[in-house]
Design an enzyme around this catalytic site. Structure first.
Site, short mmCIF file in Angstrom:
data_model
loop_
_atom_site.label_atom_id
_atom_site.label_comp_id
_atom_site.label_asym_id
_atom_site.label_seq_id
_atom_site.Cartn_x
_atom_site.Cartn_y
_atom_site.Cartn_z
N HIS A 69 33.40 47.34 48.42
CA HIS A 69 34.20 47.30 47.21
C HIS A 69 33.68 46.32 46.18
CE1 HIS A 69 37.18 49.53 49.60
NE2 HIS A 69 37.69 49.87 48.45
N GLY A 70 32.96 45.30 46.60
CA GLY A 70 32.46 44.36 45.61
C GLY A 70 31.68 43.22 46.23
#
Length: 481
Positions: free
Chosen positions: A326-327
């Site tokens: 996700h990041g």
């Protein structure tokens, strides 16, 4: 190109008309999809196209080479490994290079070693995590003999770059979408109409609920020090609905748009906030990502077949990687580990994964179902605070302020906050009533909407509400992933 842009409102009907009325043969339709997808993706920055072409070409050629080396498993393994390393390497450089450099420097500083390594000013290509995983699914499935390699380059490149789901999913496996690219397609009026309805519902969630919540949430996060605990509780609740309405709204638009062109994409959200435990939540939230990690990470690691200790380790690995996907920040990794901590006890205790829909065939849930859903919702809601936090210091400040005596202070609450909470409650209500349908606007069977005039009036009302309440255009949250 954004779905919620005037450009897309012109782009979509033009492509639709060319697709069905000009390019009627399969090969030409796939070529149109490819060109349209590259225009759609290159609208942000034409340089992004270089990466998606490299990813597509590498995966396509790897499939052909695996077929060529049939019977020579070491060579096939080498080809598959090279493709995986190449594509994950591209992803790592463009998404994680600075994160790894900074993290390593921080670890060395603990031991008194100071380094000043250069970082790179890299533009993160939109949707790179999505199309990379989609491409990897093909080469892995070819190597595992789940699908035969294709020699149709146009169909394959279109499969990787299919514009409705290119930048934020659903993440389609080759075994699902690629065969659809290679089959003749005919226009189906009922399916197209249903696609338009699903798109309308997606736009409604995005433009009214998600963007409205974002306006409040961003202000509260920017002013944590001046906010009361109750205001931050409202911020956490609104972000919980913001990220759901934003991402599921995109998925609805993507799935509905694909229906216009004769494709069926995988359902990516199944009313996740009605889950009775966290295990069920992950069967209903971002379904295609969790299926990907289950198929290509969890099972190859041994799944739950090698004892409890190995099951725990495998689960932690999957959720940590999911968070990192996700990041490039430790907040995302810790968010993944937080869900692993919630998930593991349920697996070890053999608690149900609930493959059915809650209160199926009933209007109201039982008290136990209601309590289970509430507890699960609150646990997930707290996790979203960590997900939203720009860094760990902000998360600590938010939670410290949240769990303070000001949690019961009504000062600072605004009408805008109350309005958005009411919109979120309305979202929950209509999704509860339609929880056994693919999307909310599948209203067949309701006496109130038995006539075409009544249905058209509903659609017109929704369009008017969108134009009236929609504020400043916000990009989709998951574009950054």
């Amino acid at each position: 190109m954004l779905f919620n842009s005037f450009t897309f409102m012109i782009f979509l009907p033009v492509v639709f008309l060319l697709y069905w009325f000009v390019f009627k043969k399969l090969g030409w339709q796939n070529l149109l999809i490819l060109v349209a997808s590259y225009v759609f993706y290159g609208w942000w920055d034409w340089r992004f196209l270089i990466l998606i072409v490299i990813t597509s070409a590498s995966s396509f050629v790897s499939g052909l080479l695996i077929q060529r080396y049939e019977g020579r498993r070491p060579m096939q393994r080498a080809v598959s490994a090279f493709n995986i390393i190449l594509n994950l390497g591209i992803l790592a450089v463009f998404k994680y290079f600075n994160f790894f450099i900074d993290s390593l420097a921080s670890v060395l500083s603990v031991f008194g070693v100071t380094v000043d390594w250069p970082t790179m000013h890299i533009i993160l290509p939109v949707g790179i995590s999505f199309y990379t995983f989609q491409a990897l699914s093909y080469s892995i499935d070819v190597y595992a003999r789940r699908i035969a390699p294709t020699r149709d380059a146009i169909a394959f490149f279109s499969f990787i770059s299919f514009f409705p789901q290119l930048v934020a999913g659903p993440i389609e496996r080759a075994t699902s979408l690629l065969p659809q690219m290679q089959r003749e397609r005919s226009f189906d009026y009922a399916t197209a109409v249903d696609g338009l309805r699903q798109m309308l519902w997606g736009f409604f969630k995005k433009l009214i609920i998600a963007d409205g919540c974002a306006e409040v949430v961003n202000k509260l996060w920017d002013g944590i020090g001046d906010a009361t605990g109750l205001m931050l509780l409202v911020a956490s609740l609104l972000f919980t609905f913001q990220i759901y309405a934003d991402f599921s709204g995109y998925s609805d638009i993507a799935i509905g748009c694909a229906k216009l062109f004769g494709f069926r994409l995988t359902t990516n959200f199944r009313v996740p906030y009605f889950s009775r435990n966290v295990r069920e939540f992950w069967r209903r939230w971002h379904v295609t990502l969790m299926n990907w990690f289950t198929q290509y990470v969890y099972f190859p690691l041994g799944g739950s077949r090698r004892g409890r200790a190995r099951t725990i380790v495998n689960t932690i690995i999957v959720f940590a990687l999911s968070g990192l996907w996700h990041g490039a920040d430790w907040t995302f990794v810790l968010w993944g580990l937080y869900h692993a901590l919630l998930f593991i006890p349920l697996v070890l205790l053999g608690m149900r994964s609930y493959k059915d829909t809650v209160a199926a065939g009933r209007l109201l849930p039982s008290w136990w179902e209601l309590l289970s859903m509430l507890v699960t919702f609150l646990l997930v809601n707290f996790g979203w605070v960590l997900f939203r936090a720009p860094d760990l210091a902000s998360f600590a400040a938010f939670t410290t302020r949240l769990f303070s005596s000001s949690l019961f202070d009504l000062h600072g609450l605004t009408m805008r906050m109350a309005t958005m909470l009411l919109w979120c409650a309305a979202l929950l209500l209509v999704e509860w009533l339609q929880r056994e349908r693919e999307h909310v606007l599948q209203i067949d069977g309701y006496r109130l909407f038995s006539t075409q005039a009544a249905r058209l009036a509903l659609y017109a009302l929704m369009v008017c509400l969108i134009f009236y309440f929609a504020g400043q255009v916000q990009t989709f949250i998951y574009f950054q992933f």
